[in-house]
Every structure is written in C-alpha cells, then in structure tokens.
Design an enzyme around this catalytic site. Structure first.
Site, PDB file in Angstrom:
ATOM      1  N   LYS A 141      11.403  -4.689  73.033  1.00  0.00           N
ATOM      2  CA  LYS A 141      11.732  -5.303  74.306  1.00  0.00           C
ATOM      3  C   LYS A 141      12.818  -4.492  75.011  1.00  0.00           C
ATOM      4  O   LYS A 141      13.489  -3.711  74.331  1.00  0.00           O
ATOM      5  CB  LYS A 141      12.183  -6.731  74.096  1.00  0.00           C
ATOM      6  N   ASP A 157       9.256  -9.005  68.709  1.00  0.00           N
ATOM      7  CA  ASP A 157      10.212 -10.052  69.054  1.00  0.00           C
ATOM      8  C   ASP A 157      10.853 -10.381  67.705  1.00  0.00           C
ATOM      9  O   ASP A 157      10.248 -11.082  66.888  1.00  0.00           O
ATOM     10  CB  ASP A 157       9.520 -11.282  69.629  1.00  0.00           C
ATOM     11  N   HIS A 158      12.034  -9.837  67.456  1.00  0.00           N
ATOM     12  CA  HIS A 158      12.531  -9.887  66.074  1.00  0.00           C
ATOM     13  C   HIS A 158      12.814 -11.312  65.603  1.00  0.00           C
ATOM     14  O   HIS A 158      12.888 -11.562  64.410  1.00  0.00           O
ATOM     15  CB  HIS A 158      13.734  -8.959  65.875  1.00  0.00           C
ATOM     16  N   PHE A 179      10.937  13.627  76.044  1.00  0.00           N
ATOM     17  CA  PHE A 179       9.659  12.912  76.020  1.00  0.00           C
ATOM     18  C   PHE A 179       8.588  13.627  76.856  1.00  0.00           C
ATOM     19  O   PHE A 179       7.402  13.449  76.641  1.00  0.00           O
ATOM     20  CB  PHE A 179       9.828  11.478  76.506  1.00  0.00           C
ATOM     21  N   HIS A 225      12.789 -14.509  72.878  1.00  0.00           N
ATOM     22  CA  HIS A 225      13.123 -15.299  71.687  1.00  0.00           C
ATOM     23  C   HIS A 225      13.030 -16.816  71.931  1.00  0.00           C
ATOM     24  O   HIS A 225      12.421 -17.542  71.157  1.00  0.00           O
ATOM     25  CB  HIS A 225      14.542 -14.989  71.200  1.00  0.00           C
ATOM     26  N   ASP A 231      17.111 -11.212  78.790  1.00  0.00           N
ATOM     27  CA  ASP A 231      17.377 -10.616  77.477  1.00  0.00           C
ATOM     28  C   ASP A 231      16.819 -11.478  76.350  1.00  0.00           C
ATOM     29  O   ASP A 231      16.194 -10.961  75.428  1.00  0.00           O
ATOM     30  CB  ASP A 231      18.898 -10.424  77.314  1.00  0.00           C
TER      31      ASP A 231
HETATM   32  C1  BG6 Z   1      18.569  -9.178  71.008  1.00  0.00           C
HETATM   33  C2  BG6 Z   1      19.331  -9.217  72.302  1.00  0.00           C
HETATM   34  O1  BG6 Z   1      17.198  -9.314  71.238  1.00  0.00           O
HETATM   35  O2  BG6 Z   1      19.010 -10.225  70.167  1.00  0.00           O
HETATM   36  C3  BG6 Z   1      20.821  -9.158  72.063  1.00  0.00           C
HETATM   37  O3  BG6 Z   1      18.945  -8.123  73.115  1.00  0.00           O
HETATM   38  C4  BG6 Z   1      21.242 -10.213  71.060  1.00  0.00           C
HETATM   39  O4  BG6 Z   1      21.538  -9.328  73.279  1.00  0.00           O
HETATM   40  C5  BG6 Z   1      20.369 -10.131  69.819  1.00  0.00           C
HETATM   41  O5  BG6 Z   1      22.597  -9.990  70.732  1.00  0.00           O
HETATM   42  C6  BG6 Z   1      20.699 -11.251  68.854  1.00  0.00           C
HETATM   43  O6  BG6 Z   1      19.960 -11.105  67.685  1.00  0.00           O
HETATM   44  P1  BG6 Z   1      20.338 -11.921  66.371  1.00  0.00           P
HETATM   45  O7  BG6 Z   1      19.249 -11.602  65.425  1.00  0.00           O
HETATM   46  O8  BG6 Z   1      21.690 -11.415  65.960  1.00  0.00           O
HETATM   47  O9  BG6 Z   1      20.399 -13.349  66.781  1.00  0.00           O
END
Ligand code: BG6
Length: 512
Positions: A174, A203-204, A110, A266, A261
């Site tokens: 994140k 933030d997925h 980087f 979330h 985390d």
């Molecule tokens: C992530 C966390 O953001 O979400 C992980 O860093 C977690 O620790 C994951 O396992 C869970 O994602 P999902 O979409 O499987 O609920």
C-alpha cells in the site's frame, strides 16, 4: 452405516493435514525498494524468521534491487544488521550462512533497461546454482508512482510471465492509489502484466493472528453468531490508536493522512471481517465474495459534517516525553491540512446490520497503542433491579483485542458480593499468552510465506481495494472543501469533536 476405511487408507493423512508445516517450494524473492524502512524492519527479518523456522526451501534466494552502488556482500551486510536488530527468532549462524548464500544485489534505476537485463541473468544464475526453478515473487516496496514503470519493465524484459512449470507473482505494498480513480488505473496497469491470481496486495493487518481469529471466533463457535446482528448489537467500535507520531515518514504521510493510510485498508478490512456473512469455505474466492458484499453495503451517513471528524496532533507529552506537534515535525508543510486522526460513522445497509452504526477511529500520538474491535450489545430490555444498584453497569461487550495485549474480552454485569443486590461490570478474558505456548508469527512472515505458496486467502482483491476507496472518497472530498483538522494535544484521545460525534448518538468511545 458408513463402512470403515479400507485397510491402509488413512483418511487423516489423505485429507490435507493442517498440522503439517506449510513449507514453500523452490523459489526466490526480488525486492524493489530494498533500501527502504519496510524492507529493513519487516521484510528482511521475516525472511530470516521463516528460514529459521524451516519454512523456506534450502535454495531460497533473495535479490535486492535499488539505486545503490552495492556488491552482493554489502547487501548481505545490510540484511544481516536488519535481522540482528529486528528478527523475532534467535540468530543462528548455520541458518544465516545457508540463507546468505542466496543473496544477490542488482544496482539500478527502475527505468534502466540494463539493470533489468542484469536482473534476468541473476535470476537465471540462481535457477542453476540454487534450484529456484524459475519461481520468483517480485515485491514492490516502492511509492505507487513507480508501480507502472516497474511492472512494465518486468514485462519488457520477459520476467513477468508464469509458464506451465514455473510461476511469477507480484506483491504490492500500500498505498494502492490515493482515490478510486487512481486505484483503478493502477489495477489496470498491473493486470496488463500479471494475471489477477498472480497479484498479491499486502494489507499486513490480515496477516495478524488476532485478525485471522475473527473468523474462527465467529464461525467455529455457536455462542456468538446468534447475537451478531441488529437484534442484539447496539453498535460496533473499531479503534486503531497509535502512540507514535509520523517519525521519519513525512514524505509519505503528508497529504495522505490517517484515513487514507489506515481506514481505507486495515480498518475497512476489520469491518468487513466483523460484519460479513459466513463464507462457503475459507478459500480466497469465497472470502472475497463475502467481504465484497458487505463493503458494497456500507453507506455513509448523509451529513458528513456531523458524522466524520479529522484531527491533527499538537505539541504535548507522551510517556513522560515532550513531543512535537505535527506541523512542527521535520519535513511537514507548516500549513498542512493532513489528518493525523480520523473518526467516521458508517452504516451497513443489509438485513443483518441495518441501523447499527460502525464507528471507526484511528490516530497518531494518542493515549496509547491499541487496536481493538468492540461489539457493544444493547441494554437489557427490562431490568428488575433498582437503578441505584446498577449504576456501574455498562453495556455488555465483546472486545477482540487485536494488539498489543492480544486476546478477547467479554464484559457483563455481575453481582457484587455482599448483602445487597448491587451489580457491576466484570470481564472474562482470553489471552493468547496464557492459552497458547506458541508465539504468534509476525504478519509479514505469514504473508510472505503465503505468497511463495500461492495462497491468496489473506490478500485483498482489487475489487475490495476499489470498494474501499468508494467509501472513503466522499469523506476526503468533503474534508478537502471544508476547513481544517481539529487540533488535539499529543498524548490525549483525539479531538473533542470526536467525543461530541458519539455523544450526539447517546454513546461514548471506549477508553481502552
Ligand atoms: C501501516 C501504516 O500500514 O500500519 C502506519 O502505514 C502504521 O502509519 C502501521 O503505523 C501500524 O502497523 P501496526 O502493525 O504496528 O499496527
């Protein structure tokens, strides 16, 4: 009386027709940290799935940047294997061939100026060969300590500036900092280089269909919103339970823990969507305004000792398999105080929610994988039925099943058929699989497409990120100073203290 539309004018077509697919214009994606797990399991498959659904432009290009001695072909092979293993849609050779022609790999550190020069010439070459039009998104799938170096290198090498006819966007994974101060610092660094509207924080959870459906459920209907307040709601439980342990993520997870985390991002986003007021529209600005208002109104209970719980899993059994305790996992400091379970009670100081607790919990190695939001209603103020007839009657609840069994459940009491007036809880279910033929896209598909389209609705703004740290920081500080996490056996539903926390309020956790 409204006059009929003039001949030839089709109001449906003139307004943006939501049924038309949203297809990205000429563009490319540069991934930093392309050798990581996220890239292999989520980003590469999402790119392929988007291409397979015809949502990427024909000249779409993907550039990997990492410290590997790879040629473009090696990179293409890695993407190929990732797609074969993790893509949601079937593998089609012709889609793959067209996509793979746009793959490039830039090796380098980087901090390496030469590598960033190579990146620039690669992007220019792609503009000419593939018609990417100078439009590139930079995906920072790297640990936060590298954010400043990467964004400053982009600036230094003239890669970060949008022009009148082309855009440059930064996509940031994140964790966005580890507390308020570090998040503010990161925001400052990023905003020195990119305009706030060109920064997309992932933030997925916001990319999940069921999470987007929270607003549809609340604001496209009339029957829920009248009850969605302190006059009818007893409390809200937001659960994100996972059956997995930390896997190979010791380096990331230890010292971070479950609350940083997933609660900071979330779960607080789920709370915001559940509790916010109706936005003036569904655009990014209006949504942020409402989410921010509710996050600002979140208050911690005064006694953090009795209203927060953290836990750490110990050796146990899960799905018939013996699993290690957290402290025995590879790469974990055997004296680690990191939480793998966290439960907190929050309150929202506004007219709608005053006095209604929001209980949030999350954990690794719990009984099973489930994420849900349960809005639990108050009991009927008076019951004309004998208490013996209503023994199996709980409280009415509306449960948004985020995953894995996506849908919505409403729980209410019903008379048991027979000669007596016995009443028992029943449920009414909506299941995605039964109501829709379309399968849900992966969150990362939706979010990557939105980045390429410049649509920021599903991305938290920096104020939200900072506000979420404001909520979490005092809890983390309290935990830091006070004792260790409570042990809980892997495969169970967390530490006993979490049950006691709700029992003190006369409530109990749902067993999903
Ligand atoms: C992530 C966390 O953001 O979400 C992980 O860093 C977690 O620790 C994951 O396992 C869970 O994602 P999902 O979409 O499987 O609920």
């Amino acid at each position: 009386m409204t006059s009929p539309p003039a001949h030839g004018v089709n109001p449906l077509r003139d307004a943006q027709d939501r049924r038309l697919p949203r297809i990205a214009g000429p563009s490319g994606l540069v991934i930093f940290g392309v050798t990581g797990d996220l890239s292999r399991k989520k980003l590469m498959p999402a790119v392929y799935d988007l291409a397979n659904r015809g949502l990427l432009p024909p000249g779409f290009s993907l550039v990997g940047f990492a410290r590997r001695d790879w040629e473009d072909e090696d990179f293409a092979q890695v993407v190929h294997d990732a797609v074969k293993e993790h893509a949601r849609t079937p593998f089609r050779e012709e889609v793959w061939q067209q996509l793979a022609e746009g793959f490039r790999f830039v090796p380098g550190e980087f901090s390496d100026d030469e590598a960033f020069d190579t990146l620039r010439t690669t992007m220019e070459e792609l503009d000419k060969a593939r018609g990417t039009g100078g439009n590139f998104a930079f995906y920072l799938s790297v640990p936060p300590k590298f954010f400043p170096t990467v964004v400053q290198q982009l600036k230094k090498h003239g890669l970060s500036d949008s022009t009148a006819d082309s855009w440059r966007r930064a996509v940031i994974e994140k964790p966005f900092g580890h507390n308020l101060a570090s998040a503010q610092e990161l925001n400052q660094v990023v905003h020195q280089v990119f305009r706030p509207s060109d920064v997309f924080r992932i933030d997925h959870y916001l990319g999940k269909e069921t999470v987007q459906n929270i607003l549809a459920l609340r604001f496209a209907n009339t029957m829920f919103e009248p009850l969605w307040n302190r006059s009818y709601v007893d409390h809200v439980q937001i659960t994100m339970a996972e059956d997995i342990g930390i896997g190979g993520r010791a380096g990331y997870y230890d010292g971070i823990g479950s609350a940083r985390d997933v609660i900071q991002n979330h779960l607080l986003q789920l709370l915001a969507l559940t509790a916010m007021e109706e936005p003036a529209s569904f655009d990014a600005k209006a949504l942020v305004t409402e989410k921010l208002k509710v996050l600002k109104a979140v208050k911690l209970p005064p006694d953090l000792g009795s209203h927060t719980v953290r836990g750490q899993y110990t050796h146990g059994w899960q799905g018939g398999e013996e699993v290690l305790g957290y402290l025995e996992e590879e790469g974990i400091n055997p004296r680690s105080k990191t939480d793998t379970y966290a439960a907190v009670k929050l309150e929202i100081d506004n007219r709608r929610w005053a006095g209604v607790p929001f209980y949030l919990r999350t954990g690794k190695r719990l009984g099973r994988r489930v994420t849900e939001i349960a809005v639990v209603f108050q009991r009927a103020p008076y019951s004309p039925f004998d208490t013996t007839d209503t023994q199996e009657l709980g409280q009415n609840a509306l449960v948004i099943r985020v995953q894995p069994d996506e849908g919505v459940t409403i729980r209410f009491g019903s008379k048991v058929p027979g000669t007596s007036m016995e009443i028992r809880d029943v449920t009414m279910d909506f299941a995605y699989g039964e109501s829709f033929t379309e399968s849900s896209p992966e969150a990362y598909e939706r979010l990557l497409l939105d980045v390429l389209l410049g649509d920021a609705n599903l991305f938290p703004r920096h104020q939200e990120v900072e506000e979420s740290w404001r909520i979490l920081d005092p809890i983390e500080e309290y935990w830091d100073k006070n004792g260790r996490p409570e042990p809980y056996t892997a495969g169970t539903w967390g530490p006993r203290a979490a049950d006691e926390m709700l029992a003190r309020d006369g409530r109990s956790w749902r067993r999903p």
